[in-house]
Design a protein around this motif. Structure first.
Motif, PDB file in Angstrom:
ATOM      1  N   ARG A 142       0.838  -1.206   0.000  1.00 28.96           N
ATOM      2  CA  ARG A 142       0.000   0.000   0.000  1.00 28.96           C
ATOM      3  C   ARG A 142       0.871   1.253   0.000  1.00 28.96           C
ATOM      4  N   GLU A 143       1.917   1.270   0.820  1.00 28.70           N
ATOM      5  CA  GLU A 143       2.801   2.437   0.875  1.00 28.70           C
ATOM      6  C   GLU A 143       3.533   2.646  -0.438  1.00 28.70           C
ATOM      7  N   CYS A 144       3.963   1.553  -1.072  1.00 24.58           N
ATOM      8  CA  CYS A 144       4.610   1.666  -2.383  1.00 24.58           C
ATOM      9  C   CYS A 144       3.641   2.271  -3.397  1.00 24.58           C
ATOM     10  N   GLY A 145       2.387   1.806  -3.367  1.00 27.06           N
ATOM     11  CA  GLY A 145       1.411   2.321  -4.308  1.00 27.06           C
ATOM     12  C   GLY A 145       1.128   3.796  -4.101  1.00 27.06           C
ATOM     13  N   VAL A 146       0.971   4.217  -2.850  1.00 25.70           N
ATOM     14  CA  VAL A 146       0.698   5.627  -2.562  1.00 25.70           C
ATOM     15  C   VAL A 146       1.863   6.499  -3.036  1.00 25.70           C
ATOM     16  N   ALA A 147       3.091   6.065  -2.731  1.00 26.28           N
ATOM     17  CA  ALA A 147       4.257   6.848  -3.149  1.00 26.28           C
ATOM     18  C   ALA A 147       4.385   6.898  -4.669  1.00 26.28           C
ATOM     19  N   TYR A 148       4.127   5.797  -5.326  1.00 27.69           N
ATOM     20  CA  TYR A 148       4.151   5.750  -6.794  1.00 27.69           C
ATOM     21  C   TYR A 148       3.082   6.676  -7.364  1.00 27.69           C
ATOM     22  N   GLY A 149       1.861   6.591  -6.840  1.00 29.38           N
ATOM     23  CA  GLY A 149       0.789   7.442  -7.322  1.00 29.38           C
ATOM     24  C   GLY A 149       1.104   8.913  -7.189  1.00 29.38           C
ATOM     25  N   ALA A 150       1.719   9.293  -6.056  1.00 28.25           N
ATOM     26  CA  ALA A 150       2.065  10.700  -5.836  1.00 28.25           C
ATOM     27  C   ALA A 150       3.212  11.134  -6.731  1.00 28.25           C
ATOM     28  N   ALA A 151       4.201  10.259  -6.921  1.00 29.97           N
ATOM     29  CA  ALA A 151       5.384  10.623  -7.709  1.00 29.97           C
ATOM     30  C   ALA A 151       5.069  10.764  -9.190  1.00 29.97           C
ATOM     31  N   ALA A 152       4.125   9.981  -9.684  1.00 37.90           N
ATOM     32  CA  ALA A 152       3.814   9.971 -11.113  1.00 37.90           C
ATOM     33  C   ALA A 152       2.393  10.454 -11.377  1.00 37.90           C
ATOM     34  N   VAL A 153       1.879  11.329 -10.506  1.00 41.98           N
ATOM     35  CA  VAL A 153       0.473  11.713 -10.569  1.00 41.98           C
ATOM     36  C   VAL A 153       0.081  12.268 -11.931  1.00 41.98           C
ATOM     37  N   ASP A 154       0.889  13.142 -12.511  1.00 44.04           N
ATOM     38  CA  ASP A 154       0.506  13.756 -13.791  1.00 44.04           C
ATOM     39  C   ASP A 154       0.408  12.711 -14.894  1.00 44.04           C
ATOM     40  N   LEU A 155       1.377  11.790 -14.928  1.00 48.43           N
ATOM     41  CA  LEU A 155       1.359  10.746 -15.950  1.00 48.43           C
ATOM     42  C   LEU A 155       0.194   9.785 -15.748  1.00 48.43           C
ATOM     43  N   ILE A 156      -0.095   9.443 -14.490  1.00 45.82           N
ATOM     44  CA  ILE A 156      -1.171   8.499 -14.213  1.00 45.82           C
ATOM     45  C   ILE A 156      -2.525   9.108 -14.564  1.00 45.82           C
ATOM     46  N   VAL A 157      -2.735  10.357 -14.191  1.00 46.55           N
ATOM     47  CA  VAL A 157      -3.992  11.036 -14.525  1.00 46.55           C
ATOM     48  C   VAL A 157      -4.166  11.102 -16.039  1.00 46.55           C
ATOM     49  N   ALA A 158      -3.108  11.479 -16.744  1.00 46.72           N
ATOM     50  CA  ALA A 158      -3.194  11.611 -18.202  1.00 46.72           C
ATOM     51  C   ALA A 158      -3.380  10.254 -18.874  1.00 46.72           C
ATOM     52  N   ASN A 159      -2.669   9.232 -18.403  1.00 45.52           N
ATOM     53  CA  ASN A 159      -2.785   7.911 -19.020  1.00 45.52           C
ATOM     54  C   ASN A 159      -4.171   7.319 -18.790  1.00 45.52           C
ATOM     55  N   THR A 160      -4.709   7.504 -17.586  1.00 53.64           N
ATOM     56  CA  THR A 160      -6.055   7.008 -17.309  1.00 53.64           C
ATOM     57  C   THR A 160      -7.080   7.695 -18.200  1.00 53.64           C
ATOM     58  N   ALA A 161      -6.984   9.009 -18.329  1.00 60.28           N
ATOM     59  CA  ALA A 161      -7.912   9.742 -19.195  1.00 60.28           C
ATOM     60  C   ALA A 161      -7.783   9.289 -20.639  1.00 60.28           C
TER      61      ALA A 161
END
Length: 345
Positions: free
Chosen positions: A11-30
């Protein structure tokens, strides 16, 4: 290519990954939500089914994906739909990737990752160390946890898309969750057990290897409710996007055709001239059958769903715990960049 390095519980790895790559994740999901053949409410519906199955059969992977959603602020069901993009978009016409495994003085896995050229900006390397000190390095798309990768136990995985008449949009853990479950295994037998024991709705090919003296390589052709196995011949094992085992009777690619039917055989033949890391890189740059060659090139005039090219090319030395990666198509990439599990910082 961005490198995201995280540590802690899943869970901690996922939260840190999500925060570190937030712009890419938001854009890729969209980006994927816009490409799904239905609206966001249906995508979330399928995502919730994927989440339920993932927590049941791959709970540590699911905990990490829940963390990705939390860290990035993307709806959790959309994160699972993103990780089920193969089931939701492309399961009928597989047309990506040529994978290679070689046994010798070193155990080597390699592949070109062929995918839609618009996806290149969303690729990254994810380096995770869990609370038990177990480390994995994976090439992936933002918001996902693995495609090709290796871990500190000397286990590695490459992946090819397959399509079968049994494929469906639900029915188990999604394709990319299954990949991560295999990568998290500590030895080859455990990886095979994770693959065979996890219900799934889509077909997938995993080329698995484990370092050692000697090492070992095996290929798993995975369909819903069945698995076929291939083993090295003269130390070489290759795969593309069609079934080569007795499961071939369910292969949907036979209804469409494509370059898969020569790419794996060509790679085997070329590697017969002397397999080794430099020879593997030459094969990954091969243009036999261009543009739908091992080194794949985009065809801008093709139907949008059929456009694909080699976005990245990689070779993994499982004994050295090293990934060598080049931006693709590899014929234009120049040198491969080396990343070691103990040197990524």
């Amino acid at each position: 290519m961005p490198l995201v390095t995280v540590s802690g519980t899943p869970r901690e790895c996922g939260v840190a990954y999500g925060a570190a790559a937030v712009d890419l994740i938001v854009a890729n999901t969209a980006n994927y939500l816009a490409r799904f053949p239905f609206d966001t409410s249906y995508a979330r519906h399928y995502g919730s089914l994927f989440r339920e199955a993932s927590h049941r059969y791959a709970p540590r992977v699911a905990d990490m994906l829940d963390g990705v959603a939390e860290g990035s602020g993307v709806h959790v069901d959309e994160i699972y739909a993103l990780n089920g993009r193969t089931e939701l978009i492309y399961s009928e016409q597989p047309h990506e990737c040529t994978a290679i495994g070689v046994l010798g003085e070193q155990t080597l896995l390699a592949q070109n990752w062929d995918w839609h050229p618009d996806q290149r900006p969303y690729a990254l390397l994810l380096d995770t160390t869990d609370e038990l000190g177990r480390r994995a390095l994976a090439l992936t798309e933002a918001g996902m946890l693995a495609k090709a990768g290796l871990n500190d136990a000397g286990l590695g995985v490459c992946v090819n898309m397959l399509g079968s008449k049994r494929d469906r949009r639900d029915g188990g853990a999604p394709y990319h969750v299954l990949l991560r479950a295999a990568l998290d295994a500590r030895h080859l037998g455990a990886a095979i057990k994770a693959v065979c024991g996890t219900p799934r709705g889509a077909s997938i090919n995993l080329l698995l290897g484990q370092a050692g003296a000697p090492g070992e390589v095996i290929d798993l052709e995975v369909a819903p409710d069945d698995v076929g196995f291939l083993h090295p011949v003269d130390g070489v094992l290759t795969h593309a996007n069609h079934f080569e085992t007795a499961l071939s009777s369910i292969d949907t690619l036979k209804s469409f055709g494509g370059s898969s039917f020569f790419r794996a055989a060509r790679a085997r033949r070329l590697l017969g001239e002397g397999p080794g890391e430099e020879r593997i890189k030459q094969v990954l740059r091969d243009h036999g059958g261009h543009p739908q060659s091992i080194c794949r090139h985009d065809e801008p005039d093709a139907p949008e769903a059929d456009r694909t090219e080699s976005l990245y090319s990689l070779v993994m030395d499982l004994d050295e715990r090293r990934m060598s990666i080049a931006a693709g198509p590899p014929c234009t990439a120049g040198e491969y960049y080396d990343v070691w599990l103990d040197k990524t910082d």
